[in-house]
Design an enzyme around this catalytic site. Structure first.
Site, PDB file in Angstrom:
ATOM      1  CG  ASP A  48      -2.054   1.003   1.080  1.00 31.93           C
ATOM      2  OD1 ASP A  48      -2.467   1.271  -0.058  1.00 31.93           O
ATOM      3  OD2 ASP A  48      -2.537   1.507   2.105  1.00 31.93           O
ATOM      4  CD  GLU A  98      -5.898   4.712   4.668  1.00 24.14           C
ATOM      5  OE1 GLU A  98      -5.290   3.963   3.880  1.00 24.14           O
ATOM      6  OE2 GLU A  98      -5.328   5.408   5.527  1.00 24.14           O
ATOM      7  CG  ASP A 141      -5.537  -0.071   3.781  1.00 25.04           C
ATOM      8  OD1 ASP A 141      -5.669  -1.228   4.223  1.00 25.04           O
ATOM      9  OD2 ASP A 141      -4.572   0.648   4.054  1.00 25.04           O
ATOM     10  CD  GLU A 171      -5.585   2.807  -0.007  1.00 24.89           C
ATOM     11  OE1 GLU A 171      -4.796   2.187  -0.758  1.00 24.89           O
ATOM     12  OE2 GLU A 171      -5.433   2.896   1.220  1.00 24.89           O
ATOM     13  CG  HIS A 220      -4.215  10.751   2.498  1.00 30.93           C
ATOM     14  ND1 HIS A 220      -5.230  10.727   3.433  1.00 30.93           N
ATOM     15  CD2 HIS A 220      -3.365   9.737   2.841  1.00 30.93           C
ATOM     16  CE1 HIS A 220      -5.018   9.744   4.292  1.00 30.93           C
ATOM     17  NE2 HIS A 220      -3.893   9.138   3.955  1.00 30.93           N
ATOM     18  CE  LYS A 263      -3.183   2.171   7.370  1.00 33.10           C
ATOM     19  NZ  LYS A 263      -4.021   3.005   6.494  1.00 33.10           N
TER      20      LYS A 263
END
Length: 397
Positions: A110, A183, A217, A185, A117, A237
């Site tokens: 990632d 998140e 994520d 993405e 951000h 995570k």
């Protein structure tokens, strides 16, 4: 036909078959087409074998020439009136099939490729210092994630537990995350294995970039904040990340390719070349059916080609089915921020939903859905497969 899912799109997925197995499918409008079934009927034995698997990995392993040839065959047969009956026999309504994780994920990385951000997060956590760390504009920052917890869209997400320590806590405590976040993405699926000790240049990256899929994520910000110094993200995570069931081929996104934002200072030589591009993807994030953000991918600082080149520059090998993600996509405006951490400014500015409730972070029962569109060849827009998940309570043991 749904124009967002027309013949210029044709993403790849994996769906159940009547015999209890699974095979590769594509989407056309609100239908799916079983590609092994279609190839068998068209006497295309190579494609029948390739698409008769429960993942895209065997197809991905064949490389760019096969990816292009298969797409050309598929578009040709769908345009051929003489073979309409063959297509019809391999077609099912989307509502009648179960979609699976389309790729057996080999490795997962990632990145942190959005300047907006990174600046927002730096401003939140380092209000008295520089928002961007000194290395940020010199290299695509990333971390190695957990491939085994990448799940397909629609999978419920169990609230993680772990250690956390708030600023007013005298000692760390153990329990469910109270700052569970998203998140928004974009993920990139990789093919074309390489040997350990070799590297892929930005100009070679296009031979390895198979396709694009939306990605969430999920992040436990309180667990992450306590654990990440000095080595970075880990349990905050690794509990779950959600991937769309549809992989959009890179060839379908030619009209979405755009120039990158100006990179200043100029990156080192290995991050420069002719293979650099951004993507004009428009994301939308919905929390319980309310649109809370519309992040634009076109503002991303680092190119997918640069991320792949950096990922391998130390000699790390690629494997078929590797996944790397962009990191949170955020734009310049408040309603373009791709995480609740940014949208609520770490809880100082909670979001108010239409039912009168407020959110700084996710509550049990919340559903988050991310969708996106891209420019289609010849004009109009095409869709990327959505990614969605619902938060379930933490488990006691």
């Amino acid at each position: 036909m749904n124009n967002l899912w027309g013949i210029e799109n044709l993403p790849y997925g994996v769906a159940d078959t009547p015999d209890g197995g699974a095979q590769v499918v594509t989407r056309l409008g609100d239908d799916v087409i079983e590609l092994a079934t279609l190839a068998n009927s068209d006497n295309m034995r190579k494609w029948a074998r390739t698409f008769g698997h429960s993942s895209l990995n065997p197809f991905i392993s064949q490389g760019r020439s096969s990816w292009s040839a298969a797409r050309a065959w598929l578009q040709a047969i769908l345009r051929d009136d003489k073979r309409k009956e063959l297509v019809a026999a391999a077609t099912k309504p989307l509502s009648e099939v179960t979609l699976h994780l389309p790729v057996q994920i080999a490795d997962y990385v990632d990145f942190y490729a959005s300047e907006q951000h990174a600046t927002n997060v730096g401003s939140i956590f380092r209000p008295d210092g520089a928002a961007l760390t000194p290395n940020w504009k010199h290299l695509p920052i990333g971390y190695h994630g957990r491939a085994g917890t990448v799940v397909v869209s629609g999978t419920d997400i169990v609230r993680p537990v772990g250690q956390r320590k708030g600023k007013d806590d005298p000692e760390p405590v153990f329990g469910p995350s109270v700052r569970l976040d998203i998140e928004a993405e974009v993920g990139f699926i990789v093919g074309g294995e390489t040997e350990v000790g070799t590297r892929v240049s930005v100009d070679e990256a296009g031979d390895h970039l198979f396709g694009v899929a939306l990605f969430n994520d999920w992040s436990a910000r309180d667990i992450q904040a306590w654990e990440y110094v000095p080595l970075g993200p880990f349990l905050g995570k690794s509990f779950a990340s959600t991937l769309s069931p549809w992989i959009t081929p890179m060839e379908a996104l030619e009209s979405a390719k755009i120039a990158l934002p100006t990179q200043d200072p100029q990156p080192l030589d290995y991050l420069r070349g002719d293979g650099l591009f951004g993507l004009d993807l428009q994301l939308e994030v919905r929390l319980n059916d309310t649109v809370v953000s519309t992040p634009p991918y076109k503002t991303m600082y680092w190119s997918p080609a640069q991320m792949l080149a950096h990922l391998t520059v130390n000699g790390a090998s690629l494997r078929d089915g590797d996944l790397f993600a962009s990191g949170t996509v955020s734009g310049d405006e408040r309603d373009q921020r791709g995480s609740l951490l940014e949208l609520s400014w770490s809880g100082k500015e909670p979001l108010e939903l239409p039912d009168g409730t407020k959110r700084s972070f996710l509550e049990d029962g919340d559903t988050v859905t991310i969708t996106a569109t891209a420019p289609a060849p010849g004009g109009g827009r095409m869709a990327l497969g959505e990614v969605t998940g619902t938060i379930q309570p933490a488990r006691e043991s």
